[in-house]
Design an enzyme around this catalytic site. Sequence first.
Site, mmCIF file in Angstrom:
data_model
loop_
_atom_site.group_PDB
_atom_site.id
_atom_site.type_symbol
_atom_site.label_atom_id
_atom_site.label_comp_id
_atom_site.label_asym_id
_atom_site.label_seq_id
_atom_site.Cartn_x
_atom_site.Cartn_y
_atom_site.Cartn_z
ATOM 1 N N TYR A 1 0.842 -1.202 0.000
ATOM 2 C CA TYR A 1 0.000 0.000 0.000
ATOM 3 C C TYR A 1 0.876 1.250 0.000
ATOM 4 C CZ TYR A 1 -4.291 2.569 1.158
ATOM 5 O OH TYR A 1 -5.395 3.394 1.144
ATOM 6 N N TYR B 1 -5.656 5.718 -6.964
ATOM 7 C CA TYR B 1 -5.911 5.582 -5.534
ATOM 8 C C TYR B 1 -7.288 4.979 -5.381
ATOM 9 C CZ TYR B 1 -6.811 6.891 -0.678
ATOM 10 O OH TYR B 1 -7.129 6.878 0.659
#
Lengths: 130, 389, 303
Positions: free
Chosen positions: B298, B342
Amino acid sequence: MSGETLPELRIPVTRKLIVGGAIATRDYQDVHHDAVAAKERGSPDIFMNILTTNGLVGRYVAECLGPGTQVWAVKIRLGVPQYPDDELVFTGEFTPGDDGTGQVSVVGRNRLGAHVTGTVTVVLAEEARE
Amino acid sequence: MSRSAPDRLGGRAAIAGIGATKFSKDSGRSELKLAVEAVHAALDDAGLTPADVDGMVSFTMDTSPEITVAQAAGIGELSFFSRIHYGGGAACATVQQAAMAVATGIAETVVVYRAFNERSGRRFGSGVTRREPSAEGVALGWALPYGLLTPASWVAMAAQRYLHTYGLDAAEALGPVAVTARKHAANNPNAYFYERPITLAEHAASRWIAEPLRLLDCCQETDGGQALVITSAERARDLRQKPAVITAAAQGAGRAQEQMTSFYRDELTGLPEMGVVARQLWQTSGLAPGEVDVGILYDHFTPFVLMQLEEFGFCGPGEAAAFVREERLPLNTHGGQLGEAYLHGMNGIAEGVRQLRGSSVNQVPDAARVLVTAGTGVPTSGLLLGADG
Amino acid sequence: MSQDDDALHERLKAYEGKSAGEGGRGPDPVNDPMIRHWCEALGHPAPPDGSAPATMLQVWTMAGYNGPTGRSENYLEMFRLLDEAGCTSIVATDCEQEYLRPLRPGDELVYDSVIETVSPRKTTKLGSGHFITTRMELRVGDETVGTHRFRVFKYAPAKARKSSEEAATKAKRPRPVVNRDNAGFWEGVADRKLLFQRCDGCRTARFPWLPGCNSCGSQEWTAEEASGDGTVYSYVVMHHPPFPAFDPPYAVGLIELAEGVRMICNVVGVPYDKVRIGMPVRLEFAEVEDDLVLPVFRAEEAV
């Protein structure tokens, strides 16, 4: 991710260079030659036009890699403005590609920070190839 | 205390379908519509129909409830539905919940999804200036009157301490994470930054957002949706795609955990919650870091990619910057959230699946084991995905 | 973004894909004197083959002293819309050029340009406005010799905007978030005391305020006043996005108190770029707004 570090080029930025560059590039916008007008537009002083900055990026590449270097493409982004009475310091990295081509990543900094960042795609002159 | 023994979920479920909308800056449609499109795309990919679905999982932050997505997607009765809290930390946990439901027979086919107009609608990067006086609001509230208001700033506080502790320069340590992501995104036609790689010099010259973070340390903001279909490993073998087996799945929260503001515990040089996830993933899978082919970590902000590599034991404390610079593990081959989109980590899970199918735009040859992680700085989750057989 | 901004952006977006000027002609053919003047002013080495330096490309299209000509009605209209919206200033931000062959004296350039994109309203340090990207194709005869993508920011200067904003009420800082569990802390601040909790069970010092102890689970505690000594454990310098109540750049510290607990606070008495980890600081209370007192920490070293 790494290439050959090119020598630094320090260019004193005078009022004469900013105004001379603007006129040599036929850019008569007042912010590039008239300090009073520049202040009215919210800038503390005159500042360098992008055509001059672009030309100086070209100069840096020509000086580092030889005047016979062919420039194929230039991509630049302006950061902080370039005001007079400062120094514009170019640093760069050359990453060779195939057949005498290569990429130069260039940053030009002044006392406020990065004025210009970009990449230049070149073909080296025959005599400069190894 | 977190578990120290293998769990019994490993290998029992698989990801059988992935589907996404276009990733954009202005989708021009509702978040619900994006969710439905992503769900349909994932079902098509699996060779299933809405009628096959009996479970749904999403994020508590998602604005589209499971029942409404089901209603608009042509999905009927649901025997399982759930939502995970803590922002992007939920990503891999949605798959874990789905796998648990499938493994226990509570559901047969579970769709997990996340969809938002995070760029054209409510932008997380614009910051927080007010919170309700709930326990959750009070926890964040300690930072607000002083102007520490944005996700970038909360990450920057830990990053500054990390860089200081290990004597690292921000540009040198963080630049390679951003450059790697953008290099991969440059090859990915679905990435926002397709054909737009960056150099270390451009990273170092990008403007400050919250020192020590520069613009190019921060992920973009995106409109879009991503969905995944989870079913039993056995059933997945009969479906259209090569299954991505859920070898291990875990959630983790650390001691004295907060959401983005865990400033008051330990040394601020790691992500203890990810350590909890790491221990469980390694124990259940029996794998070691050296056996992982691809890491999808991430990357809403670059510093936490470094801390994750250290928490998972790919390298020692303070060594991750060199690890990334030396390209010792293929990382975020879709371009990450820095380069692709995102999508709160859900697009990273899809990339893990593509690597196992052999269909990534930056395919790692014979990739058989992929580590995927969820949001950092918050209670989080992770997955080890494996090729079948 | 306000609705007005949205409406303006909608109108501006309509210009995307439209011509910004067709069949423009360079006022002069490529020529030695202009090349020489340009090289002289910029200190650029003259290309040995007598061609024009590649990065001079755009010069051949510039209208010069008498201002823009060859701009399409579309382009001028879009600029008028922006001027009317107060976006009267302009600055170039990006330039991407490709040079397909060197230009030589005698080459006569013609060019077409198109408005590629107009961004939503953006706020930068200069002010608030729109980024406009145009792409130009340059030809000699039928041969394309170069392309030129150019981005400008057309904006309302920040200074002009600020004065109107200041006339309005000054934006306030976010208020502390207070409930029954942490009200004691803010009551302490009102009395100019910095209070942390100490567990009655295991004596662990505690901050932030919570009803029970994470070390032993005890629900019994006593508030203690901090000595006020501390050090900077970490810090952030905030630059973007701008919040009206703060004036970026500004530093926010994570302060470790002598008693061992940490808290987020502003560091004062030192410029934002001189805050460092390990710096000793001392507690003060500041009335930052009429109805808002906050603890702050003053740097102790002369810097």
